[in-house]
Design a protein around this motif. Structure first.
Motif, PDB file in Angstrom:
ATOM      1  N   ALA A 101      24.946 -14.148   6.074  1.00 13.36           N
ATOM      2  CA  ALA A 101      26.292 -14.695   5.870  1.00 13.36           C
ATOM      3  C   ALA A 101      26.634 -15.707   6.957  1.00 13.36           C
ATOM      4  CB  ALA A 101      27.320 -13.569   5.856  1.00 13.36           C
ATOM      5  N   ALA A 102      26.208 -15.427   8.197  1.00  8.79           N
ATOM      6  CA  ALA A 102      26.488 -16.354   9.301  1.00  8.79           C
ATOM      7  C   ALA A 102      25.779 -17.684   9.094  1.00  8.79           C
ATOM      8  CB  ALA A 102      26.068 -15.718  10.628  1.00  8.79           C
ATOM      9  N   ARG A 103      24.535 -17.644   8.626  1.00  2.81           N
ATOM     10  CA  ARG A 103      23.803 -18.890   8.362  1.00  2.81           C
ATOM     11  C   ARG A 103      24.495 -19.699   7.268  1.00  2.81           C
ATOM     12  NH1 ARG A 103      19.336 -15.356   8.691  1.00  2.81           N
ATOM     13  NH2 ARG A 103      19.143 -15.356   6.407  1.00  2.81           N
ATOM     14  N   TYR A 104      24.895 -19.003   6.217  1.00  2.77           N
ATOM     15  CA  TYR A 104      25.585 -19.696   5.118  1.00  2.77           C
ATOM     16  C   TYR A 104      26.885 -20.314   5.604  1.00  2.77           C
ATOM     17  CZ  TYR A 104      28.032 -20.416   0.698  1.00  2.77           C
ATOM     18  OH  TYR A 104      28.721 -20.962  -0.352  1.00  2.77           O
ATOM     19  N   ARG A 105      27.664 -19.555   6.380  1.00  3.39           N
ATOM     20  CA  ARG A 105      28.946 -20.066   6.870  1.00  3.39           C
ATOM     21  C   ARG A 105      28.743 -21.234   7.818  1.00  3.39           C
ATOM     22  NH1 ARG A 105      30.621 -15.708   8.720  1.00  3.39           N
ATOM     23  NH2 ARG A 105      29.940 -15.969  10.871  1.00  3.39           N
ATOM     24  N   ASN A 106      27.768 -21.141   8.707  1.00  3.96           N
ATOM     25  CA  ASN A 106      27.522 -22.222   9.657  1.00  3.96           C
ATOM     26  C   ASN A 106      27.137 -23.518   8.946  1.00  3.96           C
ATOM     27  OD1 ASN A 106      28.074 -20.469  11.721  1.00  3.96           O
ATOM     28  ND2 ASN A 106      25.938 -20.100  12.260  1.00  3.96           N
ATOM     29  N   GLU A 107      26.294 -23.405   7.929  1.00  3.63           N
ATOM     30  CA  GLU A 107      25.903 -24.597   7.172  1.00  3.63           C
ATOM     31  C   GLU A 107      27.100 -25.201   6.449  1.00  3.63           C
ATOM     32  OE1 GLU A 107      22.807 -23.293   4.623  1.00  3.63           O
ATOM     33  OE2 GLU A 107      21.333 -22.994   6.235  1.00  3.63           O
ATOM     34  N   ARG A 108      27.944 -24.332   5.884  1.00  3.89           N
ATOM     35  CA  ARG A 108      29.124 -24.826   5.166  1.00  3.89           C
ATOM     36  C   ARG A 108      30.106 -25.496   6.119  1.00  3.89           C
ATOM     37  NH1 ARG A 108      34.087 -22.678   4.118  1.00  3.89           N
ATOM     38  NH2 ARG A 108      33.519 -20.665   5.017  1.00  3.89           N
ATOM     39  N   VAL A 109      30.372 -24.853   7.253  1.00  4.75           N
ATOM     40  CA  VAL A 109      31.319 -25.404   8.220  1.00  4.75           C
ATOM     41  C   VAL A 109      30.787 -26.696   8.828  1.00  4.75           C
ATOM     42  CG1 VAL A 109      32.486 -24.998  10.419  1.00  4.75           C
ATOM     43  CG2 VAL A 109      32.353 -23.166   8.733  1.00  4.75           C
ATOM     44  N   LYS A 110      29.478 -26.719   9.131  1.00  9.84           N
ATOM     45  CA  LYS A 110      28.888 -27.923   9.713  1.00  9.84           C
ATOM     46  C   LYS A 110      29.025 -29.108   8.755  1.00  9.84           C
ATOM     47  CE  LYS A 110      25.057 -27.337  11.892  1.00  9.84           C
ATOM     48  NZ  LYS A 110      23.615 -27.092  12.207  1.00  9.84           N
ATOM     49  N   ALA A 111      28.818 -28.859   7.468  1.00  5.37           N
ATOM     50  CA  ALA A 111      28.967 -29.928   6.478  1.00  5.37           C
ATOM     51  C   ALA A 111      30.422 -30.390   6.383  1.00  5.37           C
ATOM     52  CB  ALA A 111      28.476 -29.441   5.120  1.00  5.37           C
ATOM     53  N   GLN A 112      31.364 -29.451   6.505  1.00  2.00           N
ATOM     54  CA  GLN A 112      32.773 -29.812   6.418  1.00  2.00           C
ATOM     55  C   GLN A 112      33.231 -30.609   7.634  1.00  2.00           C
ATOM     56  OE1 GLN A 112      34.694 -26.016   5.898  1.00  2.00           O
ATOM     57  NE2 GLN A 112      34.492 -26.071   3.678  1.00  2.00           N
ATOM     58  N   LEU A 113      32.742 -30.238   8.814  1.00  2.00           N
ATOM     59  CA  LEU A 113      33.202 -30.893  10.039  1.00  2.00           C
ATOM     60  C   LEU A 113      32.807 -32.362  10.109  1.00  2.00           C
ATOM     61  CD1 LEU A 113      32.652 -28.179  12.795  1.00  2.00           C
ATOM     62  CD2 LEU A 113      34.812 -28.971  11.826  1.00  2.00           C
TER      63      LEU A 113
END
Length: 205
Positions: A101-113
């Protein structure tokens, strides 16, 4: 038959329901259920999509298999969010699910930022900050409730419910405060950032 049924209900009310209410058993049960829900949301894997629910293993438990190096097979289970439709396949291991879940969230947040302006980043940090303050205030109220229950002579178990709720709310406040610092400082994907924040930054902001 109707008279017997009415008498049975009256007896249950007089000898079971009313004494349990007087002793605070029903309130204790409700408090325990609330604490259980808070505890589960605190230590279960958080949903990386909506960030409001937690990931729970599906009751029907459908399984899949994935081959890994050296010819081994991984048994995967469906973990779904209790708040949204997000789901993932992972082993029956909470640590593995949290890491996934952390990997998925980090990838999503990184793309958003990459597409978010500074004003929007400040707005997100401010939102975490306000949530943090609300949780801290609620935890103080719960702690005051614990002291009041003890002072008024209520049962120790009922008072401990208030203390447990206050502790859980304090944890939520710390989490939101840390998230606010992460967003505002850009320390979203830095290993050891939590311990730096814990030792050197303000918890209550």
């Amino acid at each position: 038959m109707g008279l017997f049924s009415s008498g049975k209900k009256a007896a249950k009310l007089a000898f079971v329901t009313m004494p349990m209410a007087a002793l605070g058993v029903n309130q204790l049960r409700m408090g325990n259920q609330h604490i259980k829900a808070l505890w589960r949301s605190s230590f279960s894997p958080a949903c990386p999509e909506c960030e409001r629910g937690v990931l729970l293993k599906a009751e029907d438990d459908p399984q899949a298999f994935e081959q890994v190096p050296k010819g081994k097979m991984r048994v995967l289970h469906r973990w779904g969010c209790n708040n949204c439709d997000f789901a993932l396949l992972e082993e029956d291991d909470v640590k593995q699910v949290k890491a996934h879940a952390a990997r998925y969230r980090n990838e999503r947040v990184k793309a958003q930022l990459t597409s978010i302006e500074r004003d929007e980043i400040d707005r997100i940090a401010r939102s975490h900050q306000l949530h943090s303050r609300a949780f801290f205030i609620a935890s103080v109220i719960a702690a005051a409730g614990f002291i009041y229950m003890l002072a008024s002579g209520a049962g120790i178990l009922i008072a401990l419910n208030w203390l447990s709720i206050g502790f859980a709310l304090w944890i939520f406040g710390m989490k939101k405060s840390y998230r606010s610092w992460q967003v505002s400082s850009g320390q979203l994907f830095v290993e050891g950032a939590f311990w730096f924040w814990f030792q050197h930054q303000k918890w209550i902001i």
